[in-house]
Design a protein around this motif. Structure first.
Motif, mmCIF file in Angstrom:
data_model
loop_
_atom_site.group_PDB
_atom_site.id
_atom_site.type_symbol
_atom_site.label_atom_id
_atom_site.label_comp_id
_atom_site.label_asym_id
_atom_site.label_seq_id
_atom_site.Cartn_x
_atom_site.Cartn_y
_atom_site.Cartn_z
ATOM 1 N N TYR A 140 -25.165 -1.660 -13.836
ATOM 2 C CA TYR A 140 -25.460 -0.839 -15.017
ATOM 3 C C TYR A 140 -24.242 -0.735 -15.938
ATOM 4 C CZ TYR A 140 -26.404 3.395 -17.752
ATOM 5 O OH TYR A 140 -26.560 4.298 -18.774
ATOM 6 N N GLU A 141 -23.100 -0.414 -15.369
ATOM 7 C CA GLU A 141 -21.907 -0.225 -16.199
ATOM 8 C C GLU A 141 -21.416 -1.549 -16.777
ATOM 9 O OE1 GLU A 141 -18.972 2.512 -15.085
ATOM 10 O OE2 GLU A 141 -20.263 3.712 -13.795
ATOM 11 N N ASP A 177 -36.289 1.209 -11.684
ATOM 12 C CA ASP A 177 -34.850 1.126 -11.979
ATOM 13 C C ASP A 177 -34.435 -0.325 -12.211
ATOM 14 O OD1 ASP A 177 -34.232 3.827 -11.896
ATOM 15 O OD2 ASP A 177 -33.817 3.827 -9.745
ATOM 16 N N PRO A 232 -27.410 1.029 -3.854
ATOM 17 C CA PRO A 232 -26.968 1.984 -4.873
ATOM 18 C C PRO A 232 -25.655 1.602 -5.547
ATOM 19 C CG PRO A 232 -27.725 3.136 -2.919
ATOM 20 C CD PRO A 232 -27.703 1.688 -2.565
ATOM 21 N N ALA A 233 -24.668 1.136 -4.768
ATOM 22 C CA ALA A 233 -23.378 0.747 -5.360
ATOM 23 C C ALA A 233 -23.553 -0.452 -6.280
ATOM 24 C CB ALA A 233 -22.366 0.441 -4.261
ATOM 25 N N SER A 276 -18.676 3.320 -9.239
ATOM 26 C CA SER A 276 -18.344 3.559 -10.649
ATOM 27 C C SER A 276 -16.841 3.605 -10.850
ATOM 28 C CB SER A 276 -18.982 4.871 -11.123
ATOM 29 O OG SER A 276 -18.632 5.143 -12.461
ATOM 30 N N SER A 291 -24.803 9.918 -13.793
ATOM 31 C CA SER A 291 -25.434 9.113 -12.746
ATOM 32 C C SER A 291 -26.794 8.655 -13.249
ATOM 33 C CB SER A 291 -25.597 9.933 -11.464
ATOM 34 O OG SER A 291 -26.272 9.187 -10.475
ATOM 35 N N GLN A 309 -25.162 0.607 -9.559
ATOM 36 C CA GLN A 309 -24.240 1.335 -10.429
ATOM 37 C C GLN A 309 -23.302 0.376 -11.162
ATOM 38 O OE1 GLN A 309 -24.264 4.748 -10.837
ATOM 39 N NE2 GLN A 309 -22.682 4.570 -12.413
ATOM 40 N N GLN A 343 -22.374 5.583 -4.933
ATOM 41 C CA GLN A 343 -22.523 5.304 -6.368
ATOM 42 C C GLN A 343 -21.276 5.723 -7.128
ATOM 43 O OE1 GLN A 343 -26.241 7.513 -6.890
ATOM 44 N NE2 GLN A 343 -27.253 5.614 -7.481
#
Length: 526
Positions: free
Chosen positions: A118-119, A157, A111-112, A470, A28, A115, A466
């Protein structure tokens, strides 16, 4: 990593800390919130917390007392600040060396959304994110009190995500034209409208991370409140956003005079100003707790005649026995519950349980609330039998039977403001979600936006949103974008370091180590 002696961290211990940080970020990457403000239900359910009557300690766990849970929240908070100070985030938030001709358009920035961004960026996918508010972060920014979670962590972030290549557009509202298949972006500030995509573009995928909808009172409850008095019924999220904006302004300008502060309060709060009012907060969850925290800490020192009533639909929280641990759902009286109760008491407020409003009407210039007080069946027998009460406490609230014959109605009069803190529901009725329902191959819902009774995906807490996001990215979006390259970062093995020496002298003898490559498991394999 053993015990830190004389406040000195050895080179070997630094190595272990960095290793722990890498493992944590791999699982995370956004741990500021979970370390600072998450209610940490994982700790409450930790089997390490099963008491040991001997009170002994474990050398393997840094002399941790056996019978106490693993302090996951504190560990994450410490790792976040150590990594932040040492610059360890840079190795994880770096731009991909291979930028693909694939695009993801994310609507929302909570938050979702973070995430998935980022990926996708690690995969080399081009990511553009649209946020309706003037600051990114969703409920992390607006819903969580500033004194509970520093907003600068969210800004950092997003700065890291931008270094990876994220394009962030704020003050923008996305809509979908079902006739032409165009996605439109309307600038909330100046009203300009721009086409930003089309559903026929096979190289673009749209991810709706629009969050959960705050639950409102039903029209039946508020039908007695006319338009002139609607502003006396306040949504908790609106109040929290205003309070957070005030905190941010005061932090940026601490030298404001009393007159300037008063002007700021009136500008941000308007009719939501809680000072010197009789307030009823409806709800007993985290959102209600945050509302109570603001009122008790920031507004009531100057409150000479205001009162606070808290109406919780559920029963009063109770402690739980040892056997009510993982994998059972814990219903413990958390530190948050205890703090809320202490603050309500501090401002001479009161809390009622198993209460819900049935009517809200106007009476003069104030409101009158009709409330229904319930009792569970066999209430008296259970209350007088300790064993029966323990069993009752283990039954989830929604499974307990209410005794309709013992329902009592009361009135709360001369109420000047009602704050609705009834939690959240799925966002399936949002216009953008409804408009794109038929685009199964090019649109995906993630996080709380995908929560529904049918899917069973309701996440309840931010860290679960999150994790769900992912999972959606790895098992759906990547496939739809045709990302089958096995050298992609998502499919690279994680290198796990295993020490082969005994724990008693692990730092002195740590010369021989085994590096074992373990492929990241796919959720579908389980």
């Amino acid at each position: 990593m053993g015990t830190i002696k004389n406040e000195t961290v050895t080179h070997e211990q630094w190595a272990v800390l960095q290793e722990a940080f890498d493992v944590q970020i791999e699982a995370s990457p956004f741990i500021a919130y979970t370390g600072a403000a998450c209610p940490a239900p994982c700790e409450d359910a930790c089997t390490e917390g099963i008491p040991d009557i001997r009170g002994t300690t474990s050398a393997e766990r840094g002399e941790k007392i056996i019978g106490t849970p693993v302090h996951i929240k504190d560990i994450e908070y410490a790792l976040y600040h150590i990594g932040r100070t040492k610059g360890w985030f840079d190795a994880h938030f770096k731009k991909s060396n291979h930028i693909l001709d694939k695009k993801i358009m994310i609507v929302g920035s909570g938050p979702a959304a973070m995430q998935i961004a980022y990926e996708a960026l690690r995969d080399g996918v081009q990511v553009i994110m649209y946020e309706r508010a003037d600051k990114p972060g969703g409920l992390l920014m607006d819903g969580i009190p500033a004194h509970k979670f520093k907003k600068e962590y969210i800004a950092e972030d997003f700065a890291r995500l931008k270094k990876m290549g994220l394009i962030l557009i704020i003050n923008s509202e996305i809509s979908y034209d079902e006739i032409n298949g165009d996605y439109h972006c309307k600038n909330i500030k100046n009203g300009t409208d721009t086409i930003v995509g089309n559903s026929s573009d096979h190289n673009q995928h749209v991810v709706l991370c629009v969050g959960a909808t705050p639950r409102k009172f039903s029209d039946k409850i508020t039908q007695g409140v006319g338009k002139a008095h609607k502003n006396k019924i306040v949504q908790a999220v609106d109040f929290l956003k205003a309070a957070n904006d005030i905190a941010e302004a005061l932090e940026m300008h601490p030298a404001l005079s009393m007159n300037e502060r008063e002007k700021l309060l009136k500008e941000k709060l308007g009719s939501m100003d809680p000072r010197n009012k009789k307030i009823v907060v409806v709800g007993g969850g985290d959102t209600a707790q945050d509302i109570i925290r603001w009122i008790s800490r920031y507004f009531y020192p100057a409150n000479d005649r205001g009162t606070l009533c808290v109406l919780a639909r559920g029963p009063q929280p109770v402690g739980r026995a040892i056997f009510d641990r993982y994998p059972a759902i814990s219903r413990a009286l958390t530190a948050e519950n205890k703090l809320r109760d202490a603050e309500v008491e501090f401002i001479n407020g009161n809390t009622s349980y198993l209460i819900e409003p049935t009517e809200i009407n106007v009476c003069g210039e104030k409101l009158k609330i009709v409330i229904k007080e319930s009792h569970y069946r066999y209430h008296d027998e259970i209350e007088n039998d300790l064993d029966a009460k323990r069993l009752q406490d283990l039954i989830p609230r929604e499974m307990r039977q209410v005794d309709d014959k013992r329902t009592i109605e009361h009135e709360i009069n001369e109420v000047e403001m009602v704050i609705c803190a009834l939690g959240f529901e799925e966002k399936s009725s949002a216009p953008l979600v409804k408009a794109t329902e038929g685009l199964k191959e090019s649109v995906t819902l993630a996080g709380d936006a995908s929560a529904s009774k049918e899917s069973g995906a309701k996440s309840k807490i931010i860290v679960a949103a999150q994790a769900q996001a992912s999972d959606v990215y790895r098992n759906r979006i990547r496939d739809l974008l045709g990302l089958v390259d096995k050298s992609s970062p998502i499919n690279e093995p994680i290198v796990v370091r295993q020490s082969v020496v005994g724990h008693a002298s692990m730092f002195k003898k740590r010369k021989k180590e085994i590096y074992t490559s373990i492929p990241v498991p796919n959720v579908k394999d389980f």
